[in-house]
Design an enzyme around this catalytic site. Structure first.
Site, PDB file in Angstrom:
ATOM      1  N   HIS A   1      40.856  43.792   3.979  1.00 23.66           N
ATOM      2  CA  HIS A   1      39.439  43.611   3.690  1.00 23.66           C
ATOM      3  C   HIS A   1      38.705  43.029   4.899  1.00 23.66           C
ATOM      4  CE1 HIS A   1      35.734  42.760   1.606  1.00 23.66           C
ATOM      5  NE2 HIS A   1      36.178  43.632   0.696  1.00 23.66           N
ATOM      6  N   PRO A   2      37.555  43.650   5.263  1.00 18.59           N
ATOM      7  CA  PRO A   2      36.934  43.272   6.540  1.00 18.59           C
ATOM      8  C   PRO A   2      35.996  42.070   6.479  1.00 18.59           C
ATOM      9  CG  PRO A   2      35.818  45.164   5.606  1.00 18.59           C
ATOM     10  CD  PRO A   2      36.892  44.773   4.633  1.00 18.59           C
ATOM     11  N   CYS A   3      35.945  41.346   5.360  1.00 16.85           N
ATOM     12  CA  CYS A   3      34.916  40.305   5.242  1.00 16.85           C
ATOM     13  C   CYS A   3      35.028  39.224   6.303  1.00 16.85           C
ATOM     14  CB  CYS A   3      34.936  39.695   3.837  1.00 16.85           C
ATOM     15  SG  CYS A   3      36.535  39.064   3.351  1.00 16.85           S
ATOM     16  N   ARG A   4      36.227  38.977   6.826  1.00 21.66           N
ATOM     17  CA  ARG A   4      36.373  37.926   7.823  1.00 21.66           C
ATOM     18  C   ARG A   4      36.594  38.484   9.238  1.00 21.66           C
ATOM     19  NH1 ARG A   4      35.478  33.253   8.018  1.00 21.66           N
ATOM     20  NH2 ARG A   4      37.484  32.420   8.664  1.00 21.66           N
TER      21      ARG A   4
END
Lengths: 334, 314
Positions: free
Chosen positions: B257-260
């Site tokens: 997941h690219p959120c960070r």
């Protein structure tokens, strides 16, 4: 059988492996529902492979969504045009027989289908078509039964290989870096990398490597075999090798040997199994071999049906209900 | 939980439609990439690591803001010789190793160790994700795939095929091998080997690349996405690696997941700059893949190559 007193052993090839993406089955399902219906006519499909590039695993012939035409009027040539220059997707022409029932899947005459495909390869060699488009030397067959109620797909691959009788005899096989001088290896690496980097040739899996007496290597297309014959240079019949083993060549060499034997009329063949590391030529991993072949008696007649092998030992079954079944998807999303 | 994720995806989808793709560089300030920078960085990856290539993907899923023939990047048939658990055990045995200095220990950069306590802040930043069960048996002996026990009965009896002509097994010039054997020159152990197709897409919402894993089991059958979690760092398996729809391919695939991503990339860039290296935007994906290697320690793609990552000022 070859004379064992000559010290020769049979040259043995590693079978081609197949790997089918989920995307292929999605496209086949919608093609069957929207276009094919109950039509069981053969469908031209395209498989893709690349030279082996990880020493731990062989490369496989890969089927993905784009292996199937979007609609059947589309020619496979446009697909080849699209992928021209994608060095990691060398196109291999294939034929799909998708049946409507499990019974008709089992009732297919696999022997006859294989003979038909082998005959195409043989004819393409004799006619010179393979000179121009060497991709036709590695055809494949896929028979399948798609159960769209259960979202299971049963399938069986064949990689037809013309049978040399007697089988080719292995004289020698070694890492290319051991056979060539340092200078020759360096020059051949450079030539191969240039071939792989050019949009025009990156997807061409069969070629001829020629090394001059000053160690300078050049790569020539297959159709130049006649011009290269007897010019005194070292000639290596070369192919993208999907196999990763250190002492055996991969499957595409089988029909290539048939080509060399039939078309070029050679008995002693030097071959080069081209492999890569991190996408670059690796001559320690690539192999150079020497084999003796003799033209099977029957092949002198251009109308003959050559013997062939190639069916994988077992059919396979994949169950994609977890990701394709609308009912199951609805439940898991609730 | 799933509903939260769905809401987030819907929100993200709307934002993507109404927000113009980033065109001005915020690479050094925020660790993110504009669409054109993604293409530049992708071109450079393909040029330097030719096992990667651009793909056009499904025409119906094409993103208009990306060139038609450069929708995403992919490298195929990448071996994964061991499960992540065993890699981590080795790291621990060796005393561990840290990729980069990391003061506030947010769990992203650690390449080793037991799963850390989740900090509250990370929990908040993450969209909720369905917890995915991993089977207790993580040994390489298991060959889980799409095959179910009931289905195997469905395979016709081998006796049906005894009369089959042209089988390779009867031919003296055929050498049968199976996928079950991985050839490891330095090691006499015979290992079963999974492989992965690793793809990188552009995530317009987070303005960063996003990695997807499509797994194949030891006989090259599609691997259930959930089983991919055995091959990612256990620090991330339940939090940052999720199973979602691939933007260009059919079916569910595992994704980091690219959120960070932006924040971590910013940190990596800061570290480089503090060492006097000026990072260049076309090297973004090399840095990114090194970062991904901490999440996916078992998959042997080309991140190990050493690159000149930017211009050195001293």
């Amino acid at each position: 059988p070859p004379d064992s007193s000559a010290g020769g052993q049979i040259l043995r090839f590693i079978t081609f492996h197949s790997s089918v993406d989920e995307g292929f089955w999605w496209r086949l399902s919608s093609l069957k529902l929207d276009t094919l219906g109950l039509d069981q006519s053969p469908v031209p499909i395209t498989g893709f492979y690349a030279p082996c590039s990880h020493a731990q695993v062989p490369n496989s012939l890969k089927l993905m969504a784009e292996s199937l035409p979007d609609d059947l009027s589309e020619q496979s040539s446009s697909l080849q045009m699209m992928n021209l220059g994608n060095r990691n997707k060398c196109a291999v022409p294939g034929t799909l027989y998708n049946t409507n029932t499990l019974e008709s899947f089992h009732a297919l005459d696999r022997g006859a289908l294989l003979r038909m495909e082998a005959k195409k390869i043989f004819d393409d060699i004799i006619s010179g078509k393979a000179d121009e488009n060497s991709a036709v030397l590695s055809r494949f067959l896929l028979i399948s039964f798609a159960d769209l109620k259960k979202w299971t797909f049963r399938y069986w691959f064949a990689f037809p290989a013309l049978l040399l009788e007697p089988p080719a005899t292995l004289v020698d096989i070694q890492p290319a870096s051991k056979v060539l001088s340092l200078e020759e290896a360096k020059s051949l690496s450079m030539a191969c990398n240039a071939w792989r980097n050019s949009n025009m040739t990156a997807g061409v899996a069969f070629f001829i490597a020629s090394i001059a007496s000053d160690a300078f290597a050049t790569i020539r297309p297959l159709k130049d075999w006649e011009a290269l014959k007897g010019d005194g240079q070292k000639l290596f019949f070369s192919f993208y090798d999907p196999c990763n083993l250190p002492s055996n060549p991969g499957w595409p060499l089988r029909n290539f040997l048939a080509f060399i034997c039939l078309r070029c009329n050679l008995k002693r063949i030097h071959f080069f199994c081209y492999r890569e590391k991190r996408g670059l030529a690796d001559l320690e991993f690539s192999l150079i071999g020497e084999a003796l072949v003799s033209l099977p008696q029957g092949w002198r007649d251009p109308h003959c049906t050559p013997k062939a092998v190639g069916w994988e030992v077992k059919p396979k079954l994949v169950n994609l209900s977890a990701s394709m079944d609308p009912e199951r998807l609805a439940v898991s999303a609730a | 939980m799933v509903l939260t994720q769905k809401l987030h995806e819907a929100f993200k989808g709307t934002m993507e439609r109404i927000t113009a793709p980033r065109t001005v560089s915020a690479f050094k300030e925020k660790g993110v990439l504009s669409v054109s920078e993604f293409v530049i960085a992708g071109d450079n990856l393909v040029a330097k690591c030719p096992t990667w290539s651009w793909e056009a993907g499904e025409p119906s899923k094409r993103k208009s803001y990306l060139p038609a023939d450069k929708q995403y990047l992919i490298t195929r048939n990448v071996p994964c010789l061991r499960r992540a658990v065993s890699v981590e055990e080795e790291y621990e045995a060796a005393g561990g190793e840290v990729l980069l200095d990391n003061d506030d220990d947010d769990g992203w950069l650690a390449t080793h160790g037991k799963p850390k306590e989740t900090t509250a802040i990370e929990e908040e930043n993450l969209p909720s994700m369905e917890t995915l069960e991993i089977s207790k048996d993580r040994g390489v002996q298991s060959i889980p795939s799409y095959f179910g026990g009931e289905e195997e009965e469905d395979i016709p009896d081998m006796a049906d095929f005894e009369h089959t002509e042209n089988l390779v097994e009867t031919d003296p010039a055929t050498l049968q091998t199976s996928y079950f054997v991985a050839h490891e020159p330095e090691d006499d152990n015979i290992l079963k080997t999974r492989t992965y197709d690793v793809s990188i897409t552009y995530d317009k919402y987070y303005q960063t690349p996003r990695v997807w894993l499509t797994g194949y089991d030891e006989s090259r059958m599609p691997l259930k996405p959930g089983l991919v979690l055995e091959d990612v760092s256990q620090d991330h398996a339940h939090k940052t690696v999720t199973i979602e729809d691939h933007p260009h391919l059919p079916g569910k695939h595992a994704s980091v997941h690219p959120c960070r991503h932006g924040a971590v990339m910013k940190k990596i860039i800061d570290v480089l700059m503090s060492r006097g290296v000026e990072p260049e935007v076309d090297k973004y994906l090399f840095l990114f893949l090194k970062f991904m290697a901490s999440v996916i320690p078992t998959i042997e793609y080309d991140y190990t190559m050493d690159f000149d990552l930017g211009s050195t000022s001293n």
